[in-house]
Write an enzyme that holds these catalytic residues in place. Structure first.
Site, PDB file in Angstrom:
ATOM      1  N   ASN A 116      -9.479  -0.303  14.938  1.00  0.00           N
ATOM      2  CA  ASN A 116      -8.416   0.270  14.120  1.00  0.00           C
ATOM      3  C   ASN A 116      -7.230   0.502  15.043  1.00  0.00           C
ATOM      4  O   ASN A 116      -7.215   1.450  15.828  1.00  0.00           O
ATOM      5  CB  ASN A 116      -8.900   1.573  13.483  1.00  0.00           C
ATOM      6  CG  ASN A 116      -7.874   2.201  12.551  1.00  0.00           C
ATOM      7  OD1 ASN A 116      -6.713   1.798  12.509  1.00  0.00           O
ATOM      8  ND2 ASN A 116      -8.297   3.202  11.806  1.00  0.00           N
ATOM      9  N   ARG A 159       5.569  13.420   6.333  1.00  0.00           N
ATOM     10  CA  ARG A 159       6.155  12.663   5.221  1.00  0.00           C
ATOM     11  C   ARG A 159       6.419  13.579   4.032  1.00  0.00           C
ATOM     12  O   ARG A 159       5.629  14.458   3.726  1.00  0.00           O
ATOM     13  CB  ARG A 159       5.232  11.521   4.792  1.00  0.00           C
ATOM     14  CG  ARG A 159       5.005  10.472   5.851  1.00  0.00           C
ATOM     15  CD  ARG A 159       4.087   9.379   5.312  1.00  0.00           C
ATOM     16  NE  ARG A 159       3.609   8.507   6.380  1.00  0.00           N
ATOM     17  CZ  ARG A 159       2.365   8.049   6.470  1.00  0.00           C
ATOM     18  NH1 ARG A 159       1.468   8.365   5.552  1.00  0.00           N
ATOM     19  NH2 ARG A 159       2.004   7.271   7.472  1.00  0.00           N
ATOM     20  N   ARG A 169      -9.353  -3.001  10.591  1.00  0.00           N
ATOM     21  CA  ARG A 169      -8.585  -2.351   9.538  1.00  0.00           C
ATOM     22  C   ARG A 169      -7.196  -2.990   9.525  1.00  0.00           C
ATOM     23  O   ARG A 169      -6.503  -3.019  10.544  1.00  0.00           O
ATOM     24  CB  ARG A 169      -8.445  -0.860   9.805  1.00  0.00           C
ATOM     25  CG  ARG A 169      -7.542  -0.152   8.787  1.00  0.00           C
ATOM     26  CD  ARG A 169      -7.308   1.284   9.177  1.00  0.00           C
ATOM     27  NE  ARG A 169      -6.421   1.943   8.222  1.00  0.00           N
ATOM     28  CZ  ARG A 169      -5.324   2.623   8.553  1.00  0.00           C
ATOM     29  NH1 ARG A 169      -4.970   2.729   9.824  1.00  0.00           N
ATOM     30  NH2 ARG A 169      -4.588   3.202   7.627  1.00  0.00           N
ATOM     31  N   GLU A 183     -14.478   5.383   7.298  1.00  0.00           N
ATOM     32  CA  GLU A 183     -13.841   4.082   7.145  1.00  0.00           C
ATOM     33  C   GLU A 183     -14.455   3.031   8.068  1.00  0.00           C
ATOM     34  O   GLU A 183     -14.627   1.866   7.686  1.00  0.00           O
ATOM     35  CB  GLU A 183     -12.340   4.207   7.427  1.00  0.00           C
ATOM     36  CG  GLU A 183     -11.609   5.086   6.439  1.00  0.00           C
ATOM     37  CD  GLU A 183     -10.176   5.349   6.853  1.00  0.00           C
ATOM     38  OE1 GLU A 183      -9.303   4.566   6.437  1.00  0.00           O
ATOM     39  OE2 GLU A 183      -9.948   6.323   7.599  1.00  0.00           O
TER      40      GLU A 183
END
Length: 413
Positions: free
Chosen positions: A7, A249, A98, A395
């Protein structure tokens, strides 16, 4: 099959080596030989390694670029020092990557060939901060292990390709979608899929009976409505900026703000976009930090008003999305929390659930407090029609399993 999972970020590399096959997947006994991350690639890198005992060990190494980092990693995991039991690079049978954005083309995990590489390159304009690094990870693995090793791309966007048209289209002129593919793609799909699968295993549900809202809450945050094991709506959109309040964000805003802020502050539109991505969210509201742990401490110890405000806005926005997705699903069986904040902050889980009593959700305080540090389980009362769960996301395990499935030609369950 020994699978190396990579990743790749801008200056970081998270990794695992997972042993898996069809029997191990069906019996949920995949084996992690090693996992960790390499930070500050491009100089004196900091490497954190966890072996089978789970104990973190740190070291440093001078790694000039990603290719050097992957080459070092492959050499280490096949050394006696690593404790993996692997003694040669040939004992790594495949690499799973990923990849953040697959556009409209990649609707599932795929074996990487020249056509797939070209397809990932074509989506760079949709994910300019992520896909170039993912491509470099693929190239680095090929350089370290040779062109003959199978590599598989697992796309964050793939899980959300089941969104119906009324959920993924924006109410803007339709030709903009036809010409430029402007639509909601959604992200964190690998995480949401992992959470839903694990919840199904824990509750003994068939895939067709899954009807849940998943909340991936970390520095990046997203919500997902899952019905019949498929994503039917999600909070992130054309980019990962849309949706919930996150660490840095903003999440949802009025689109007209971009031009307004640009004019008032003398900024270009790219500068405003950078401000919304990197200086907003919890950091922007609090003026202190994007780390929820620190904000909770400031609010508790010093009664910091803006720290409290950041936490309140974060939880309110998440609860709004839960309510919307309960409506989209026509009701749900559970809300499932994951991600660094979702898995480790009973306080944030309680605040988000508070006010959902109308939907039949009642929190068991003792059970909620007990679920941290990788523990999974239900924290709603036994008589709650709408349950609340913590299910840590995994994940990397899903990437390893998908890598095996693609190579072996086995359909996911």
């Amino acid at each position: 099959m020994n699978i190396l999972v990579l990743n790749v970020g801008s200056a970081t590399l998270k990794f695992q080596v997972v042993v898996t096959d069809a029997d191990r997947i069906s019996e949920d006994r995949d084996e992690r030989l090693i996992r960790g991350q390499i930070e500050r690639i491009g100089g004196e890198s900091i490497i954190t390694i966890r072996g089978a005992d789970g104990v973190p060990r740190k070291r440093t190494a001078s790694l000039r670029d990603l290719r050097a980092a992957v080459d070092w990693l492959v050499g280490f995991v096949t050394s006696e020092e690593s404790g993996t039991g692997l003694t040669s690079r040939g004992e790594l049978h495949a690499v799973g990557h990923r990849v953040v954005h697959g556009g409209e083309r990649f609707r599932s995990s795929v074996a990487i060939d020249s056509s797939v590489l070209h397809g990932i390159e074509e989506t760079i304009e949709l994910a300019p901060l992520h896909n170039p690094h993912n491509l470099r990870g693929i190239e680095a693995a090929r350089a370290a292990l040779g062109s003959g090793i199978p590599q598989v791309a697992v796309f964050d966007t793939a899980f959300h390709h089941t969104l119906p048209e009324h959920a993924y289209l924006y109410a803007i002129p339709y030709p903009l979608y036809r010409r430029h593919k402007v639509r909601r793609y959604g992200f964190h799909g690998t995480s949401h899929r992992s959470i839903a699968y694990r919840w199904r295993m824990l509750t003994g549900r068939d895939r067709a009976d899954v009807r849940i809202v998943t909340l991936h809450l970390g520095n990046g945050c997203s919500a997902c409505a899952i019905k019949g094991g498929e994503s039917i709506d999600t909070s992130m959109g054309f980019t990962p900026l849309e949706g919930l309040v996150m660490g840095t964000r903003s999440g949802d805003i009025d689109a007209a703000l971009l031009d307004y802020i640009a004019g008032k502050e003398g900024l270009t539109l790219p500068q405003v976009e950078a401000l919304l991505n990197n200086q907003s969210g919890l950091l922007g509201i609090s003026g202190l930090t994007n780390d929820m742990r620190d904000l909770l401490a400031e609010a508790d110890e010093h009664q910091d008003r803006r720290a409290k405000l950041a936490i309140d806005i974060f939880c309110y926005r998440a609860r709004k999305y839960v309510g919307a997705y309960l409506a989209a699903l026509g009701g749900a069986d559970a809300i499932v929390f994951a991600g660094g904040v979702g898995e480790n902050s009973p306080d944030i889980r309680r605040r988000i659930c508070d006010g959902l009593q109308w939907a039949g959700l009642h929190v068991d305080p003792t059970a909620n407090e007990a679920l941290t540090n990788g523990r999974e389980g239900r924290f709603s009362t036994d008589d709650s029609p709408l349950a609340a769960w913590v299910v840590p996301t995994d994940e990397e395990l899903l990437i390893a399993r998908d890598t095996f499935r693609v190579i072996a030609g086995v359909e996911p369950t």
